[in-house]
Design a protein around this motif. Structure first.
Motif, mmCIF file in Angstrom:
data_model
loop_
_atom_site.group_PDB
_atom_site.id
_atom_site.type_symbol
_atom_site.label_atom_id
_atom_site.label_comp_id
_atom_site.label_asym_id
_atom_site.label_seq_id
_atom_site.Cartn_x
_atom_site.Cartn_y
_atom_site.Cartn_z
ATOM 1 N N PHE A 1 0.732 -1.322 0.048
ATOM 2 C CA PHE A 1 -0.060 0.050 0.230
ATOM 3 C C PHE A 1 0.809 1.269 -0.035
ATOM 4 O O PHE A 1 0.508 2.236 -0.682
ATOM 5 N N THR A 2 1.893 1.323 0.952
ATOM 6 C CA THR A 2 2.641 2.387 0.882
ATOM 7 C C THR A 2 3.267 2.709 -0.418
ATOM 8 O O THR A 2 3.181 4.133 -0.964
ATOM 9 N N GLY A 3 3.965 1.668 -1.037
ATOM 10 C CA GLY A 3 4.611 1.830 -2.282
ATOM 11 C C GLY A 3 3.736 2.469 -3.249
ATOM 12 O O GLY A 3 4.002 3.551 -4.043
ATOM 13 N N ASN A 4 2.511 1.933 -3.450
ATOM 14 C CA ASN A 4 1.717 2.138 -4.589
ATOM 15 C C ASN A 4 0.929 3.594 -4.614
ATOM 16 O O ASN A 4 1.039 4.303 -5.298
ATOM 17 N N LEU A 5 0.697 3.645 -3.068
ATOM 18 C CA LEU A 5 -0.065 5.067 -2.913
ATOM 19 C C LEU A 5 0.882 6.277 -3.114
ATOM 20 O O LEU A 5 0.454 7.307 -3.411
ATOM 21 N N PHE B 1 -6.059 -11.332 -2.340
ATOM 22 C CA PHE B 1 -7.205 -10.152 -2.745
ATOM 23 C C PHE B 1 -6.581 -8.736 -2.778
ATOM 24 O O PHE B 1 -6.525 -8.005 -3.471
ATOM 25 N N ILE B 2 -5.853 -8.627 -1.380
ATOM 26 C CA ILE B 2 -5.211 -7.206 -1.258
ATOM 27 C C ILE B 2 -4.245 -7.113 -2.490
ATOM 28 O O ILE B 2 -4.002 -5.827 -2.944
ATOM 29 N N GLY B 3 -3.246 -8.203 -2.631
ATOM 30 C CA GLY B 3 -2.292 -8.027 -3.810
ATOM 31 C C GLY B 3 -2.925 -7.570 -4.836
ATOM 32 O O GLY B 3 -2.454 -6.582 -5.559
#
Lengths: 475, 105
Positions: free
Chosen positions: A280-284, A405-407
């Motif tokens: 999440f951190t990397g993507n956001l 799912f989160i992936g």
């Protein structure tokens, strides 16, 4: 110890000979002919890469401090190919910037020293060898990150990298000392026999894991990544993001699956949480980047989160998918960094808005960039899709449906920002786009190899089967 | 071995030293002070290795050997860090952390 035993260390010896040769060349070649050092070093390293493909027997030397197996040897070859591509891509930059300042040889010497450290880290049979390899692989890269002495950003990147790396190695050491206290030895074999699931061991393990997380840039320890990638020369940024990260992932995987296997109850929860946070951190954060190097830095943090999915499983399937994913990741990321490198060397532009309208002026480069980004995002025909697909199926086979799912949600987020770049290149118009330029032969060769890798690796299934067989040794 | 002092006291001291180092690394505002904090962390592990070797496993010298290597590598690390700090100082004339913040977020 006989001569044949020494030859087990062939990869290291050949690389060491190359390093010594480079130092001699620095003295022997007169200043006005120094440009030849670029060709020479690329030739020598190409030779080394080819020699690396010869088979080496499984063996351990120096009372178990050094060991090599077919899997380790295979991974060293992957690293060789990656470094070779980086050399090809940065040749023009070295010629333009460093040769005139008489610093070309140092660049290659330091880069090769760092690779040598990675060899020792991968082949380590005890924590001492592991630590020395880790340091030898980190310190030259910090010097290289601060290599453009005339630029303030470069020095800033260097100091950020060396301080983070020093803290990481200190934490790792404290963790190793606690593991040594509970398991009576620093040799991996003895440690895996004696390791117990008590509190001191768990504390030692967590500190050890934190130290390695710095190198892979997992989430609580990822702050240095974007700054260092932005400030450092692009060749070094790509080295950090693929070679350094790949080697650290590999050794972490080997340690988790063999030595620290009895602690699996602890580390699977830890990795579960960190994987989610990292993705999440990397993507956001990648969503809001305008500088291409920072953008690729956050995308590489997100990719590290995906790699953790494979680590979580802890069996042969997990090992095979991780190695396969890292292999594909090396090719895709090097293609993206190669295009950024080419444009930055020719025009000095690194911002995403400068890429608008690139397709009209430089169609080939935009196509390479598009393939690389598609592969990083995991769009079906290219290799990146297969890497992610195998990782997700492997995680699902152990029942981690929520994580898968989160992936998948994260893959969707990442698709958005990868396509932002593609849109800028293909659909946006720009009054003064990057003018057309011709790359030199080395850059074209480097990009060609990466494109071939992206297109072929996913479809060529014997490769995955071969990796799967190699990973058998881990059990 | 020191008579009257058990391994617990020494390990407590090294743990305190380690966490002082981590705290210093996070809160210090000066690059040189950050470097000193890192030295504290490394030296805490050096003492740890020697003490564990001496008190728990005196038959081998693994820990002591490890300690010697750590000292050597820490010297190299400090030398490199100081040289990069000097190179930064030549450009911005300061070794404060707040002056090295051109790249953020």
């Amino acid at each position: 110890m006989s001569f044949n035993d020494i030859l087990v260390m062939r990869q290291e010896i050949v690389l060491l000979v190359i390093i010594v040769l480079m130092i001699i060349m620095e003295i022997a070649i007169p200043q006005n002919k120094k440009a030849g050092i670029v060709h020479l070093s690329i030739f020598l390293f190409g030779l080394h890469t080819v020699i690396g493909f010869f088979v080496i027997d499984d063996k351990s030397l120096f009372g178990g401090m050094y060991r090599t197996t077919e899997m380790i040897h295979f991974f060293k070859n992957i690293l060789n190919i990656g470094v070779f591509i980086i050399l090809l891509q940065s040749a023009q930059w070295v010629k333009n910037n460093l040769i005139s300042e008489h610093r070309g040889t140092e660049y290659f010497t330091l880069l090769f020293s760092s690779l040598l450290g990675m060899y020792f880290m991968l082949s380590a049979g005890d924590f001492l060898m592991f630590y020395l390899g880790l340091e030898l692989s980190t310190l030259p890269v910090a010097a290289l990150a601060a290599f453009e002495v005339s630029q303030r950003k470069s020095s800033e990147a260097g100091i950020k990298l060396i301080l983070s790396a020093a803290l990481a190695s200190g934490i790792t050491l404290f963790g190793i000392s606690l593991l040594y206290a509970t398991s009576s030895s620093i040799y991996f074999e003895t440690v895996s026999e004696n390791i117990l699931n008590n509190n001191l061991t768990i504390l030692g393990f967590i500190l050890f894991f934190a130290g390695l997380s710095f190198k892979i840039s997992l989430v609580p320890f990822h702050f240095w990544t974007a700054d260092v990638y932005e400030g450092a020369p692009i060749g070094i940024a790509s080295y950090l993001s693929v070679i350094s990260k790949g080697a650290a992932v590999f050794i972490l995987m080997v340690l988790l699956f063999t030595v620290l296997k009895p602690l699996m109850q602890v580390w699977d929860k830890l990795i579960y949480v960190i994987a989610i946070a990292t993705m999440f951190t990397g993507n956001l954060f990648a969503l809001r980047q305008q500088n291409m190097k920072r953008f690729l830095a956050f995308s590489s943090i997100a990719q590290a989160g995906f790699i953790l999915l494979g680590l979580l499983i802890g069996n042969q399937l997990g090992a095979a998918t991780v190695i396969y994913f890292v292999l594909i990741y090396i090719f895709s990321n090097l293609a993206a960094f190669g295009v950024v490198q080419a444009i930055s060397t020719q025009t000095g532009k690194e911002s995403m808005t400068d890429y608008e309208g690139l397709y009209r002026t430089n169609p080939n480069l935009s196509l390479v960039m598009m393939l690389a980004l598609f592969s990083l995002a995991g769009i079906p025909p290219v290799a990146g899709f297969f890497g992610k697909f195998f990782l997700f199926t492997a995680a699902a086979s152990e029942g981690y449906y929520m994580l898968v799912f989160i992936g998948v949600v994260n893959v969707t987020i990442s698709l958005y920002y990868y396509l932002l770049v593609v849109r800028a290149m293909f659909l946006r118009k720009n009054e003064n786009p990057i003018p057309f330029f011709k790359n030199d032969l080395y850059m074209r060769l480097g990009l060609l190899i990466t494109v071939a890798g992206i297109l072929v690796l996913g479809i060529y299934s014997p490769l995955y089967e071969y990796i799967y067989e190699l990973s058998n040794l881990i059990n | 071995m020191i008579t009257g002092i058990s391994i617990y006291e020494i390990l407590t001291v090294t743990s305190i030293l380690f966490f002082i180092g981590v705290y210093g690394f996070i809160t210090r505002k000066n690059l040189i002070s950050i470097l000193i904090s890192i030295e504290l962390i490394l030296n805490a592990s050096v003492v740890n290795f020697v003490v564990i070797n001496k008190y728990l496993y005196p038959e081998n010298l693994e820990g002591v050997l490890f300690a010697i290597f750590i000292i050597a590598v820490a010297a190299a690390e400090t030398a490199l860090a100081v040289s990069i700090i000097i190179s930064l100082y030549r450009q911005i004339g300061s070794v404060e952390v707040k002056d090295t913040e051109t790249m953020k977020y």
